[in-house]
Write a protein that holds these residues in place. Structure first.
Motif, PDB file in Angstrom:
ATOM      1  N   ALA A   9       0.853  -1.190   0.000  1.00  0.00           N
ATOM      2  CA  ALA A   9       0.000   0.000   0.000  1.00  0.00           C
ATOM      3  C   ALA A   9       0.886   1.236   0.000  1.00  0.00           C
ATOM      4  N   THR A  10       0.516   2.190  -0.793  1.00  0.00           N
ATOM      5  CA  THR A  10       1.305   3.422  -0.858  1.00  0.00           C
ATOM      6  C   THR A  10       0.517   4.537  -0.184  1.00  0.00           C
ATOM      7  N   LYS A  36       1.279   4.166  -6.587  1.00  0.00           N
ATOM      8  CA  LYS A  36      -0.034   3.598  -6.910  1.00  0.00           C
ATOM      9  C   LYS A  36      -0.499   3.959  -8.325  1.00  0.00           C
TER      10      LYS A  36
END
Lengths: 253, 151
Positions: free
Chosen positions: A4-5, B102
Motif C-alpha cells: 500500500a502506498t 499507486k
C-alpha cells in the motif's frame, strides 16, 4: 501483495510538472508499455488455444503427451521434465532480480556474477526446449501440420489421449477423425506458442549478453546508474511470467 | 557509488541524463550493499523464490496424482488460482511493480482487465460452437450414414 502506498504531500504534487509523475523514468515506462502489448499478444495466442480446445469433443491429455525425460527411455514420467524447465526459468528470474538489486547499489562485481548465472539459466532452458521439440518432432513425424492425412492410423495419435476416461475412449473409437483433428490443433498451437516464447527467451539471452558486455566495459558505471540492467530485467521477468501461463495452459489444465 | 545529483533535474535530464533521481524507495540508488535494507531486499527475493517453488511443486503434484481423481472443475480452479498467485508474486516483487507508486501500478494493471472480457467471450463462443456442431441436422445425418456403413 502490492504494498500500500500512503499518499504524501510530495506525491500530491507529482502532477505539478517538472518531474515524472510516476516516479519512473521514460525508458522504464516504455518497457512496461511494450510488455503490456506483448502480454496482449501472448494472451491472444493462449486464448485462441483455449477456444479451439472448447470447440473440440476430445483433447490430448498433457500427462500422456509430455511423459518423457532425457535418457530415461520409455519410462512414464509425466510433467517431470517441464517441472525442471519451470524451475530453471524461475531460478534465472531470481538471479536476474539479484543482478538488478546489485545494480541499485552500483555493485559491479555482483551485477556481472548474477547476469552470468541468468544467461546460463536462459541457455539451459533453451536447451531443454530444444530437446522437447526434438522429442515431439519424432512423435508427430514433423512439427506444424502433422496429423492431417485421413489415412493416418488411429494408433499413431490415440496414445496422446487419456486412457482412463471411458468417454474419451468412446469418442476416439466412434470418431477417430475428430480425435486426429484435435491432435493436429494441439501440436500446431504447442509449437506456435512455445516457439514464440522460446524466441522471447532467445532475444532475452542476447540482450543479457549485450548488457553484460556493457557492465564489464564500465559503460553503466560511467553513466552513473544501472538502469539498463533493470529494463532488460523487466523483459526477462516477463518471459518467466509468460512461461507460468504457458505451463498452466499446456501442461496442467 | 552514489548516483544522486543534488541539483534539480532539468527536463532534458529527465529524458537523457541520470534518471535515478526519479526513483523512490527500493528503486532508488543506494551506496551500502551490506546495509540491513539491502539484506532485507535480498531476503525478500529468496523468500519469493521459495514460495514460487512450493506453488509449482503443488501444481505438479496435483497434475500427476489428483487430476484424474478430483472433479475436473475443482482441479482447474486450483490451477488457475495458483497461476494468478505466481504471476502476482513475479510482477509485484521480481518486477518491482509493488514498489512503484499507486498511479503507475494502476496504469499498468487496468488495461489487463480486457482479459476478463476476452477470456469469457472466446471460451463461451468455443463451447457454443461445439454444442451447435453436435446438434446440427447435418452432423446427425453424417453419424447416421456412418453407423449404417458400419452395420
Amino acid at each position: 501483495m502490492l504494498q500500500a502506498t500512503v499518499p504524501t504531500a510530495k506525491e500530491q504534487n507529482l502532477w505539478g510538472g517538472g518531474r515524472s509523475p510516476f516516479n519512473v523514468s521514460y525508458g522504464k515506462i516504455m518497457i512496461w508499455f511494450f510488455l503490456l502489448s506483448d502480454a496482449l499478444t501472448f494472451g491472444a495466442l493462449l486464448i485462441s488455444y483455449g477456444t479451439r480446445r472448447f470447440f473440440s469433443q476430445v483433447w490430448p491429455d498433457a500427462n500422456q503427451v509430455f511423459k518423457s525425460f532425457p535418457f530415461m527411455g520409455e519410462a512414464n514420467l509425466p510433467l517431470l521434465f517441464v517441472s525442471l524447465m519451470t524451475f530453471i526459468l524461475i531460478m534465472s528470474s531470481v538471479t536476474m532480480v539479484l543482478a538488478v538489486h546489485a545494480g541499485h547499489y552500483g555493485d559491479k562485481k555482483n551485477v556481472v556474477k548474477w547476469l552470468l548465472w541468468t544467461i546460463i539459466g536462459g541457455i539451459a532452458f533453451l536447451a531443454c526446449q530444444a530437446w522437447e521439440w526434438t522429442h515431439l518432432h519424432g512423435e508427430c513425424n514433423g512439427l506444424w501440420g502433422a496429423f492431417t492425412d485421413v489415412a493416418t492410423p488411429v494408433s499413431s495419435f490415440a496414445g496422446f489421449f487419456d486412457h482412463h476416461s471411458a468417454h474419451v475412449q468412446a469418442v476416439i473409437a466412434a470418431h477417430p477423425l475428430v480425435a486426429m483433428e484435435s491432435t493436429h490443433q494441439f501440436f500446431n498451437f504447442f509449437f506456435t506458442i512455445t516457439g514464440f516464447h522460446g524466441a522471447h527467451v532467445t532475444s532475452g539471452v542476447i540482450f543479457n549478453i549485450l548488457i553484460l558486455i556493457n557492465v564489464v566495459n564500465g559503460t553503466y558505471e560511467k553513466r552513473g546508474h544501472y538502469e539498463m540492467v533493470e529494463k532488460v530485467g523487466l523483459y526477462w521477468h516477463f518471459v518467466d511470467l509468460v512461461w507460468v501461463f504457458v505451463f498452466t495452459c499446456f501442461y496442467l489444465l | 557509488m552514489s548516483a544522486h545529483s543534488n541539483h534539480k533535474p532539468s527536463v532534458q535530464d529527465l529524458y537523457e541524463g541520470d534518471q535515478s533521481a526519479l526513483y523512490s524507495g527500493v528503486m532508488q540508488h543506494h551506496s551500502d550493499v551490506a546495509s540491513t535494507e539491502s539484506k532485507n531486499q535480498v531476503k525478500r527475493i529468496w523468500k519469493v523464490f521459495w514460495i514460487l517453488l512450493v506453488i509449482t511443486v503443488v501444481e505438479v503434484f496435483m497434475g500427476m496424482f489428483l487430476s484424474h481423481s478430483m472433479p475436473k472443475a475443482l482441479v482447474n480452479f486450483f490451477f488457475l488460482a495458483l497461476t494468478v498467485l505466481k504471476a502476482g508474486y513475479i510482477v509485484a516483487v521480481f518486477m518491482h511493480l509493488g514498489d512503484e507508486i499507486k498511479g503507475f501500478i494502476l496504469t499498468v494493471l487496468i488495461p489487463l482487465v480486457l482479459f476478463v472480457w476476452f477470456i469469457i467471450a472466446f471460451l463461451a463462443d468455443g463451447g457454443f460452437w461445439l454444442h451447435m456442431n453436435n446438434q446440427t441436422p447435418a452432423r446427425q445425418h453424417i453419424e447416421k450414414v456412418q453407423n449404417e456403413q458400419k452395420n
